[in-house]
Design a protein around this motif. Structure first.
Motif, PDB file in Angstrom:
ATOM      1  N   GLU A 102      41.683  33.194  33.243  1.00  0.00           N
ATOM      2  CA  GLU A 102      41.614  34.620  32.913  1.00  0.00           C
ATOM      3  C   GLU A 102      40.284  34.990  32.277  1.00  0.00           C
ATOM      4  OE1 GLU A 102      46.414  35.199  32.102  1.00  0.00           O
ATOM      5  OE2 GLU A 102      45.079  34.540  30.498  1.00  0.00           O
ATOM      6  N   ASN A 103      39.718  34.096  31.449  1.00  0.00           N
ATOM      7  CA  ASN A 103      38.413  34.361  30.853  1.00  0.00           C
ATOM      8  C   ASN A 103      37.338  34.485  31.922  1.00  0.00           C
ATOM      9  OD1 ASN A 103      37.677  34.333  27.776  1.00  0.00           O
ATOM     10  ND2 ASN A 103      39.466  32.990  27.935  1.00  0.00           N
ATOM     11  N   VAL A 104      37.371  33.577  32.891  1.00  0.00           N
ATOM     12  CA  VAL A 104      36.353  33.584  33.946  1.00  0.00           C
ATOM     13  C   VAL A 104      36.561  34.769  34.893  1.00  0.00           C
ATOM     14  CG1 VAL A 104      35.393  32.273  35.885  1.00  0.00           C
ATOM     15  CG2 VAL A 104      36.052  31.095  33.771  1.00  0.00           C
ATOM     16  N   GLU A 105      37.804  35.139  35.103  1.00  0.00           N
ATOM     17  CA  GLU A 105      38.144  36.220  36.015  1.00  0.00           C
ATOM     18  C   GLU A 105      37.766  37.598  35.470  1.00  0.00           C
ATOM     19  OE1 GLU A 105      42.188  37.505  38.447  1.00  0.00           O
ATOM     20  OE2 GLU A 105      42.350  36.896  36.342  1.00  0.00           O
ATOM     21  N   LEU A 106      37.681  37.723  34.156  1.00  0.00           N
ATOM     22  CA  LEU A 106      37.546  39.037  33.515  1.00  0.00           C
ATOM     23  C   LEU A 106      36.390  39.884  34.045  1.00  0.00           C
ATOM     24  CD1 LEU A 106      39.020  40.698  31.376  1.00  0.00           C
ATOM     25  CD2 LEU A 106      37.461  39.757  29.661  1.00  0.00           C
ATOM     26  N   PRO A 107      35.170  39.344  34.206  1.00  0.00           N
ATOM     27  CA  PRO A 107      34.082  40.183  34.729  1.00  0.00           C
ATOM     28  C   PRO A 107      34.376  40.759  36.112  1.00  0.00           C
ATOM     29  CG  PRO A 107      33.202  38.166  33.778  1.00  0.00           C
ATOM     30  CD  PRO A 107      34.684  37.988  33.856  1.00  0.00           C
ATOM     31  N   LEU A 108      35.086  39.992  36.944  1.00  0.00           N
ATOM     32  CA  LEU A 108      35.435  40.483  38.277  1.00  0.00           C
ATOM     33  C   LEU A 108      36.458  41.611  38.191  1.00  0.00           C
ATOM     34  CD1 LEU A 108      35.766  37.115  40.253  1.00  0.00           C
ATOM     35  CD2 LEU A 108      33.768  38.619  40.047  1.00  0.00           C
ATOM     36  N   THR A 109      37.363  41.505  37.218  1.00  0.00           N
ATOM     37  CA  THR A 109      38.341  42.568  37.001  1.00  0.00           C
ATOM     38  C   THR A 109      37.637  43.861  36.621  1.00  0.00           C
ATOM     39  OG1 THR A 109      39.971  40.930  36.275  1.00  0.00           O
ATOM     40  CG2 THR A 109      40.412  43.230  35.723  1.00  0.00           C
ATOM     41  N   TYR A 110      36.652  43.752  35.721  1.00  0.00           N
ATOM     42  CA  TYR A 110      35.880  44.931  35.306  1.00  0.00           C
ATOM     43  C   TYR A 110      35.150  45.577  36.475  1.00  0.00           C
ATOM     44  CZ  TYR A 110      36.512  43.699  30.354  1.00  0.00           C
ATOM     45  OH  TYR A 110      37.028  43.422  29.114  1.00  0.00           O
ATOM     46  N   LEU A 111      34.745  44.750  37.437  1.00  0.00           N
ATOM     47  CA  LEU A 111      34.008  45.263  38.604  1.00  0.00           C
ATOM     48  C   LEU A 111      34.933  45.778  39.706  1.00  0.00           C
ATOM     49  CD1 LEU A 111      31.179  42.576  38.909  1.00  0.00           C
ATOM     50  CD2 LEU A 111      30.921  44.942  38.148  1.00  0.00           C
ATOM     51  N   GLY A 112      36.238  45.657  39.504  1.00  0.00           N
ATOM     52  CA  GLY A 112      37.194  46.170  40.486  1.00  0.00           C
ATOM     53  C   GLY A 112      37.348  45.305  41.716  1.00  0.00           C
ATOM     54  N   ILE A 113      37.046  44.000  41.600  1.00  0.00           N
ATOM     55  CA  ILE A 113      37.195  43.085  42.730  1.00  0.00           C
ATOM     56  C   ILE A 113      38.689  42.858  42.993  1.00  0.00           C
ATOM     57  CG2 ILE A 113      36.621  40.796  43.630  1.00  0.00           C
ATOM     58  CD1 ILE A 113      34.190  42.584  43.149  1.00  0.00           C
ATOM     59  N   PRO A 114      39.138  42.895  44.256  1.00  0.00           N
ATOM     60  CA  PRO A 114      40.560  42.678  44.576  1.00  0.00           C
ATOM     61  C   PRO A 114      41.067  41.319  44.086  1.00  0.00           C
ATOM     62  CG  PRO A 114      39.393  43.571  46.466  1.00  0.00           C
ATOM     63  CD  PRO A 114      38.343  43.225  45.460  1.00  0.00           C
ATOM     64  N   ALA A 115      42.363  41.245  43.782  1.00  0.00           N
ATOM     65  CA  ALA A 115      42.960  40.060  43.171  1.00  0.00           C
ATOM     66  C   ALA A 115      42.770  38.796  44.006  1.00  0.00           C
ATOM     67  CB  ALA A 115      44.443  40.305  42.912  1.00  0.00           C
ATOM     68  N   ASN A 116      42.937  38.896  45.329  1.00  0.00           N
ATOM     69  CA  ASN A 116      42.806  37.696  46.161  1.00  0.00           C
ATOM     70  C   ASN A 116      41.377  37.163  46.166  1.00  0.00           C
ATOM     71  OD1 ASN A 116      41.896  39.927  47.614  1.00  0.00           O
ATOM     72  ND2 ASN A 116      42.595  39.141  49.601  1.00  0.00           N
ATOM     73  N   GLU A 117      40.403  38.076  46.140  1.00  0.00           N
ATOM     74  CA  GLU A 117      39.002  37.658  46.086  1.00  0.00           C
ATOM     75  C   GLU A 117      38.683  37.072  44.713  1.00  0.00           C
ATOM     76  OE1 GLU A 117      34.961  37.054  47.134  1.00  0.00           O
ATOM     77  OE2 GLU A 117      36.784  37.312  48.299  1.00  0.00           O
ATOM     78  N   ARG A 118      39.250  37.655  43.654  1.00  0.00           N
ATOM     79  CA  ARG A 118      39.048  37.113  42.306  1.00  0.00           C
ATOM     80  C   ARG A 118      39.550  35.676  42.229  1.00  0.00           C
ATOM     81  NH1 ARG A 118      41.495  42.014  40.372  1.00  0.00           N
ATOM     82  NH2 ARG A 118      43.151  40.799  39.356  1.00  0.00           N
ATOM     83  N   LYS A 119      40.761  35.453  42.746  1.00  0.00           N
ATOM     84  CA  LYS A 119      41.358  34.111  42.693  1.00  0.00           C
ATOM     85  C   LYS A 119      40.490  33.097  43.430  1.00  0.00           C
ATOM     86  CE  LYS A 119      45.578  31.535  43.728  1.00  0.00           C
ATOM     87  NZ  LYS A 119      46.959  31.613  44.257  1.00  0.00           N
TER      88      LYS A 119
END
Length: 225
Positions: A102-119
Motif C-alpha cells: 500500500e505504501n508503494v501503491e500510494l503515488p499511483l493512487t494519487y495519479l488515478g492509475i487503474p487498480a489492475n495497473e497499480r497491482k
C-alpha cells in the motif's frame, strides 16, 4: 533537466534574517547523477527542497525541463511534483498504517492509475527491490534496509525523470547503505536523473559529479565516478 540561476533563499523572523542560499547557479543534465556535499547548515537540504518543489526561492529562477517552476503556487508545484519527481529521505517517511504494498501503491493512487495497473506495477517493483516477501508487512516490522528499499520503490513507481535523495543511507549500516547506493546507481544507468545530498564521501563517490556547498554558496565542483 535542471537549471538554477542566481537563486537565493532567505528565512526571516521578527528578530533575524538567515540567508540559506546565496546566489546559487547550477545545471544538472538529463541522466546525470550529482551529489551535493557540505557541512551541516550549509544549505544542502534547502536547495534539494527547492529542486523538489517543496519550497520557493526568495529570488532567482529554477527551471525544470526548461519550464520556470521556482515561483509556482503550492497547488501548481504539487501538480508538477507528482508526475515528475521521486523522493528518497533518510527517515524513510513511510506511512505506518499502510503495509509495504500500500505504501508503494500510494503515488499511483494519487495519479488515478487503474487498480489492475497499480497491482501490476507494484508487484514488479517489489520484485526488483527484493522486497516481495514483505508485501503485507508494515513498516515497523521491517529492518532499516528494507524500509529504505520500500521508500525507493515508492519513489520510482511513477517512473520519474528525477529522483531527489536526502541522506538516503544516513540511518543504515554499511552493508545496507552499499546496497541502496547500488540501487540508485542502477536507476541512474537506466536513465533516471539523480540529485543526492550526503555527508558521506563514500556515497558521493557513486555520483558523476560532486557539488560542494559552504555558507549557502557553491565553492567547488569535483568529478565522482
Amino acid at each position: 533537466m535542471i537549471k538554477i540561476e542566481n537563486l537565493t533563499k532567505k528565512f526571516v523572523t521578527t528578530e533575524v534574517e538567515t540567508i540559506a542560499l546565496n546566489n546559487v547557479n547550477l545545471e544538472v543534465a538529463d541522466k546525470e547523477f550529482v551529489a551535493i556535499m557540505g557541512p551541516s547548515g550549509c544549505g544542502k537540504s534547502t536547495l534539494l527542497n527547492i529542486m523538489g518543489l517543496l519550497d520557493n526561492p526568495t529570488s532567482g529562477n529554477y527551471y525544470l525541463n526548461q519550464e520556470e517552476v521556482g515561483h509556482l503556487k503550492e497547488k501548481d508545484r504539487t501538480k508538477v511534483r507528482k508526475g515528475n519527481i521521486g523522493f528518497v529521505f533518510q527517515s524513510f517517511n513511510l506511512i505506518d498504517e499502510l503495509n509495504v504494498f500500500e505504501n508503494v501503491e500510494l503515488p499511483l493512487t494519487y495519479l488515478g492509475i487503474p487498480a489492475n495497473e497499480r497491482k501490476k506495477r507494484v508487484t514488479e517493483i517489489l520484485k526488483r527491490m527484493n522486497i516481495s516477501h514483505r508485501a503485507k508487512h508494515y513498516p515497523q516490522q521491517l529492518s532499516g534496509g528494507q524500509q529504505q528499499r520500500v521508500a525507493i520503490a515508492r519513489a520510482v513507481i511513477i517512473n520519474p525523470k528525477l529522483i531527489l535523495a536526502d541522506e538516503p543511507t544516513g540511518n543504515l549500516d554499511s552493508k545496507n547503505g552499499q546496497e541502496v547506493m547500488e540501487l540508485l546507481t542502477e536507476l541512474n544507468k537506466e536513465g533516471t536523473t539523480i540529485v543526492m545530498v550526503t555527508h558521506s564521501q563514500h556515497d558521493a563517490g557513486f555520483a558523476g559529479r560532486i557539488i560542494n556547498l559552504f555558507d549557502g554558496q557553491i565553492v567547488s565542483t569535483t568529478e565522482g565516478l
